[in-house]
Design a protein around this motif. Structure first.
Motif, PDB file in Angstrom:
ATOM      1  N   ALA A  98      27.164  19.247 -33.517  1.00 46.62           N
ATOM      2  CA  ALA A  98      27.411  20.442 -34.329  1.00 46.62           C
ATOM      3  C   ALA A  98      26.428  20.531 -35.497  1.00 46.62           C
ATOM      4  O   ALA A  98      26.474  21.492 -36.259  1.00 46.62           O
ATOM      5  CB  ALA A  98      28.851  20.442 -34.845  1.00 46.62           C
ATOM      6  N   GLY A  99      25.575  19.530 -35.657  1.00 46.73           N
ATOM      7  CA  GLY A  99      24.553  19.567 -36.692  1.00 46.73           C
ATOM      8  C   GLY A  99      24.816  18.686 -37.895  1.00 46.73           C
ATOM      9  O   GLY A  99      24.039  18.676 -38.846  1.00 46.73           O
ATOM     10  N   ALA A 100      25.919  17.944 -37.889  1.00 42.86           N
ATOM     11  CA  ALA A 100      26.265  17.094 -39.026  1.00 42.86           C
ATOM     12  C   ALA A 100      25.496  15.776 -38.968  1.00 42.86           C
ATOM     13  O   ALA A 100      25.002  15.368 -37.916  1.00 42.86           O
ATOM     14  CB  ALA A 100      27.764  16.810 -39.035  1.00 42.86           C
ATOM     15  N   THR A 101      25.443  15.110 -40.111  1.00 45.98           N
ATOM     16  CA  THR A 101      24.906  13.759 -40.192  1.00 45.98           C
ATOM     17  C   THR A 101      26.102  12.829 -40.396  1.00 45.98           C
ATOM     18  O   THR A 101      26.919  13.044 -41.288  1.00 45.98           O
ATOM     19  CB  THR A 101      23.922  13.627 -41.371  1.00 45.98           C
ATOM     20  N   VAL A 102      26.191  11.795 -39.537  1.00 41.98           N
ATOM     21  CA  VAL A 102      27.374  10.940 -39.509  1.00 41.98           C
ATOM     22  C   VAL A 102      26.945   9.487 -39.448  1.00 41.98           C
ATOM     23  O   VAL A 102      25.933   9.158 -38.818  1.00 41.98           O
ATOM     24  CB  VAL A 102      28.254  11.278 -38.276  1.00 41.98           C
ATOM     25  N   GLU A 103      27.719   8.614 -40.089  1.00 39.45           N
ATOM     26  CA  GLU A 103      27.498   7.170 -40.018  1.00 39.45           C
ATOM     27  C   GLU A 103      28.796   6.492 -39.603  1.00 39.45           C
ATOM     28  O   GLU A 103      29.882   6.983 -39.878  1.00 39.45           O
ATOM     29  CB  GLU A 103      27.080   6.622 -41.385  1.00 39.45           C
ATOM     30  N   LEU A 104      28.623   5.357 -38.961  1.00 36.38           N
ATOM     31  CA  LEU A 104      29.765   4.512 -38.632  1.00 36.38           C
ATOM     32  C   LEU A 104      29.665   3.260 -39.491  1.00 36.38           C
ATOM     33  O   LEU A 104      28.638   2.607 -39.531  1.00 36.38           O
ATOM     34  CB  LEU A 104      29.764   4.122 -37.154  1.00 36.38           C
ATOM     35  N   LYS A 105      30.726   2.926 -40.166  1.00 32.29           N
ATOM     36  CA  LYS A 105      30.753   1.728 -41.026  1.00 32.29           C
ATOM     37  C   LYS A 105      31.910   0.857 -40.634  1.00 32.29           C
ATOM     38  O   LYS A 105      32.967   1.304 -40.351  1.00 32.29           O
ATOM     39  CB  LYS A 105      30.895   2.113 -42.502  1.00 32.29           C
TER      40      LYS A 105
END
Length: 121
Positions: free
Chosen positions: A114-121
């Motif tokens: 969808a165009g978001a920037t995401v991180e997994l922590k």
């Protein structure tokens, strides 16, 4: 040219919108050839087998914010206004906590599509 004081810089940053701050961070990254990392110092070192649970963090909604809000609403079970507040609020924002890594990757992919920037922590 007079040297800027730290307080003056902070005051200027407080007056900026999230979009302006995001553009500033990108410009600084490009100018100095670095990558800003949110919360990297706070991330614990995981065992060689990898984490058993991850948190999904939204770091930027990107250009298609409406789609991201709809996905966040669906993923979290929040109402539309609460999902919008989460996406528009202080970033990074936790979208899902303590999910399996494979579920986290699926959520990350959905938001990134969808165009978001995401991180997994």
């Amino acid at each position: 040219m007079a040297a800027l004081k730290k307080e003056d810089i902070i005051k200027s940053l407080e007056e900026m919108t999230m979009k302006q701050l995001n553009d500033l961070v990108k410009a600084i990254e490009d100018h100095f050839g670095v990558v800003a990392s949110v919360g990297a110092a706070a991330a614990p070192v995981e065992a060689a087998s990898g984490p058993t649970e991850v948190n999904v963090l939204l770091t930027s909604p990107g250009g298609n914010k409406v789609s991201v809000i709809k996905i966040v609403k669906e993923l979290t079970g929040l109402g539309l206004m609460d999902a919008k507040k989460l996406v528009d609020g202080t970033l990074p924002a936790i979208i899902k906590e303590k999910v399996k890594p494979e579920d986290g990757e699926a959520i990350k992919k959905q938001l990134m599509d969808a165009g978001a920037t995401v991180e997994l922590k």
